[in-house]
Design an enzyme around this catalytic site. Structure first.
Site, PDB file in Angstrom:
ATOM      1  N   ASP A 178      -1.671  27.946  27.682  1.00 40.27           N
ATOM      2  CA  ASP A 178      -2.837  27.854  28.859  1.00 40.27           C
ATOM      3  C   ASP A 178      -2.716  28.490  30.076  1.00 40.27           C
ATOM      4  O   ASP A 178      -1.334  28.841  30.427  1.00 40.27           O
ATOM      5  CB  ASP A 178      -3.104  26.214  29.234  1.00 40.27           C
ATOM      6  CG  ASP A 178      -3.444  25.421  28.168  1.00 40.27           C
ATOM      7  OD1 ASP A 178      -3.669  25.980  27.014  1.00 40.27           O
ATOM      8  OD2 ASP A 178      -3.448  24.104  28.131  1.00 40.27           O
ATOM      9  N   GLU A 216      -4.452  28.200  18.861  1.00 37.46           N
ATOM     10  CA  GLU A 216      -3.386  27.645  18.500  1.00 37.46           C
ATOM     11  C   GLU A 216      -2.190  28.349  19.332  1.00 37.46           C
ATOM     12  O   GLU A 216      -0.882  28.269  18.860  1.00 37.46           O
ATOM     13  CB  GLU A 216      -3.452  28.426  16.903  1.00 37.46           C
ATOM     14  CG  GLU A 216      -2.003  28.351  16.293  1.00 37.46           C
ATOM     15  CD  GLU A 216      -0.971  29.227  16.476  1.00 37.46           C
ATOM     16  OE1 GLU A 216       0.081  29.102  15.785  1.00 37.46           O
ATOM     17  OE2 GLU A 216      -1.259  30.317  17.067  1.00 37.46           O
ATOM     18  N   TRP A 217      -2.607  28.967  20.586  1.00 38.94           N
ATOM     19  CA  TRP A 217      -1.824  29.223  21.542  1.00 38.94           C
ATOM     20  C   TRP A 217      -0.765  30.650  21.084  1.00 38.94           C
ATOM     21  O   TRP A 217       0.303  30.984  21.973  1.00 38.94           O
ATOM     22  CB  TRP A 217      -0.799  28.265  22.150  1.00 38.94           C
ATOM     23  CG  TRP A 217      -1.386  26.896  22.258  1.00 38.94           C
ATOM     24  CD1 TRP A 217      -2.859  26.481  22.917  1.00 38.94           C
ATOM     25  CD2 TRP A 217      -1.071  25.722  21.698  1.00 38.94           C
ATOM     26  NE1 TRP A 217      -2.968  25.424  22.604  1.00 38.94           N
ATOM     27  CE2 TRP A 217      -1.965  24.798  22.016  1.00 38.94           C
ATOM     28  CE3 TRP A 217       0.226  25.343  21.010  1.00 38.94           C
ATOM     29  CZ2 TRP A 217      -1.768  23.262  21.801  1.00 38.94           C
ATOM     30  CZ3 TRP A 217       0.098  23.979  20.766  1.00 38.94           C
ATOM     31  CH2 TRP A 217      -0.520  22.967  20.941  1.00 38.94           C
ATOM     32  N   GLY A 218      -1.151  31.217  20.053  1.00 42.19           N
ATOM     33  CA  GLY A 218      -0.412  32.523  19.843  1.00 42.19           C
ATOM     34  C   GLY A 218       0.824  32.263  18.952  1.00 42.19           C
ATOM     35  O   GLY A 218       1.550  32.938  18.774  1.00 42.19           O
ATOM     36  N   ASP A 266      -8.256  22.921  18.583  1.00 44.61           N
ATOM     37  CA  ASP A 266      -6.856  23.075  19.241  1.00 44.61           C
ATOM     38  C   ASP A 266      -5.840  22.822  18.192  1.00 44.61           C
ATOM     39  O   ASP A 266      -5.957  22.644  17.051  1.00 44.61           O
ATOM     40  CB  ASP A 266      -7.138  22.087  20.196  1.00 44.61           C
ATOM     41  CG  ASP A 266      -6.184  22.266  21.560  1.00 44.61           C
ATOM     42  OD1 ASP A 266      -5.152  23.170  21.388  1.00 44.61           O
ATOM     43  OD2 ASP A 266      -6.436  21.921  22.669  1.00 44.61           O
TER      44      ASP A 266
HETATM   45  C1  GLA Z   1      -4.781  22.565  25.185  1.00 39.33           C
HETATM   46  C2  GLA Z   1      -5.676  23.845  25.180  1.00 39.33           C
HETATM   47  C3  GLA Z   1      -6.456  23.759  26.589  1.00 39.33           C
HETATM   48  C4  GLA Z   1      -7.364  22.519  26.756  1.00 39.33           C
HETATM   49  C5  GLA Z   1      -6.436  21.256  26.695  1.00 39.33           C
HETATM   50  C6  GLA Z   1      -7.326  20.140  26.396  1.00 39.33           C
HETATM   51  O1  GLA Z   1      -3.650  22.598  26.301  1.00 39.33           O
HETATM   52  O2  GLA Z   1      -4.905  25.056  25.127  1.00 39.33           O
HETATM   53  O3  GLA Z   1      -7.167  24.955  26.638  1.00 39.33           O
HETATM   54  O4  GLA Z   1      -8.383  22.921  25.458  1.00 39.33           O
HETATM   55  O5  GLA Z   1      -5.542  21.326  25.423  1.00 39.33           O
HETATM   56  O6  GLA Z   1      -6.674  18.882  26.035  1.00 39.33           O
END
Ligand code: GLA
Length: 407
Positions: free
Chosen positions: A204, A182-184, A149
């Site tokens: 997410d 890394e969420w992009g 993450d």
């Molecule tokens: C981030 C990630 C999620 C999850 C949470 C855990 O938000 O994007 O998929 O792993 O952390 O805290």
């Protein structure tokens, strides 16, 4: 000037050399598994994960191809005086190795979660500064999959941070699938092909068809919002390196149409299929969605080519995905609430997929049609489609070439 160019080329080739140190052939098709986060968040413990492991087998998900049991955030305890990370002694009293052994004994693989920063998103110890030590520990425990993450990373460079962990995993000597979360933000699809086996393309997912949820400064996203964010990314995915639009919400409370459409679109996107529901209390309806062999076969097709959005007309989207043996998957998606009178004249549509270098021309080739959700043959492309498509639902087909028409 010449010297500078030579030095730059040398550096580039050196960079390329280190980029080759990724485990190959462990994600030739999109990974399939289960992850604890979507339904349980931090509320996890070893007995629950063992029960989920059992349920993965008894529900038929294992036989359908689901392979990894992944514990997300919050399994962690403290680091000891030598820097080794331990599991939370109350929630995981037998330790992680015992859990991994149990999962392996059921013929499944085991995944764990860490973070490139100083702390995970839920405030547990992160791997920053401990990358090689953590990778060794994971290999020793028998970890097969690492989700990594991006919380609490200050201003560190994502390419550097993910490369460091990729190299640490490689050096640890056990094949571990590397899932980048890394969420992009830094467009990992443009640089991570040789670093991760998959990378998150968005923030997410949120349990809804069409909404966004404000957490106070950051958002999580409904199925349609995430789908729309995949635009322009298909050419970056392929065997060994997948776009990851986040884990599945199937079975967590959306309607059955919505679950079916969500699963279908993730299959069309060649997305990793990581279930996120409580497998111990799974309904037959959810099992039928998550284990549909023909939908999974579309997702797992060996070509590994992500689907193409061919048309969008108001609430209707039409997607095509090239499959092996000149076959195609086609998905008609109704984004809206109201039913649509779906009409589709095959012969008026020539699908040109420049990226895959494939064409579907229904004037020159007739295809046999199979409805993958009903599991029934459904005529050929000689006949137009005319049917009602319910709101938030899909018509998903596979096409197999039958006759090359004589000109
Ligand atoms: C981030 C990630 C999620 C999850 C949470 C855990 O938000 O994007 O998929 O792993 O952390 O805290």
């Amino acid at each position: 000037m010449k010297k500078k160019i030579i030095v730059a080329l040398l550096l580039l080739s050196l960079g390329k050399m280190t980029y080759s140190q990724k485990y190959e052939h462990i994600a030739d098709t999109p990974p399939m598994g289960w992850n604890s986060w979507n339904i349980f968040g931090c509320d996890i413990n070893e007995q629950m994960i063992r029960d989920i492991t059992d349920a993965m087998v008894t529900s038929g998900l294992k036989d359908a191809g689901y392979e990894y049991i992944i514990i997300d955030d919050c399994w962690h305890g403290e680091r000891d005086s030598l820097g080794f990370i331990h599991s939370d002694p109350e929630k995981f009293p037998s330790g992680i190795k015992a859990l991994a052994d149990y999962i392996h004994s059921k013929g499944l693989k085991f995944g764990i979660y860490s973070d490139a920063g100083t702390e995970t998103c839920a405030g547990r110890p992160g791997s920053r500064g401990y990358e090689y030590q953590d990778a060794l520990q994971y290999a020793h425990w028998g970890v097969d999959y690492l989700k990594y993450d991006w919380c609490n990373t200050d201003n560190i460079n994502p390419i550097g941070a993910y490369t460091t962990m990729r190299d640490a995993l490689y050096k640890a000597g056990r094949p571990i699938l590397f899932s980048m979360c890394e969420w992009g933000t830094a467009r990992p699809w443009t640089w991570a092909q040789d670093i991760g086996h998959m990378w998150r393309t968005t923030g997410d997912i949120y349990l809804c068809w069409d909404c966004k949820h404000d957490h106070g400064g950051w958002f999580s996203w409904g199925v349609l919002q995430i789908l729309d964010m995949q635009e322009g990314l298909r050419e970056y995915a392929g065997p060994g390196h997948w776009n990851d639009p986040d884990m599945l919400e199937v079975g967590n409370g959306m309607s059955v149409n919505e679950d079916r459409a969500h699963f279908s679109m993730w299959a069309m996107l060649s997305a990793p299929l990581i279930a996120g529901n409580d497998l111990r209390n799974i309904t037959q309806e959810t099992i039928d969605i998550l284990t549909n062999p023909e939908v999974i076969a579309v997702n797992q097709d060996k070509l590994g080519i992500q689907g193409l959005q061919y048309k969008k007309e108001k609430d209707l989207e039409i997607w095509f995905k090239p499959l092996t043996e000149d076959r195609w998957a086609v998905c008609f998606l109704n984004r809206g609430e109201l039913p649509i009178e779906l009409k589709f004249n095959w012969k008026e549509n020539i699908v040109n997929d420049d990226f895959a270098q494939r064409q579907a021309n229904f004037n020159t080739t007739t295809y046999k049609i199979r409805n993958v959700w009903t599991g029934k043959d459904s005529g050929t492309t000689e006949k137009n489609i005319k049917t009602k498509l319910a709101g938030h639902d899909v018509l998903m087909l596979t096409l197999t070439p039958k006759i090359k028409n004589q000109k």
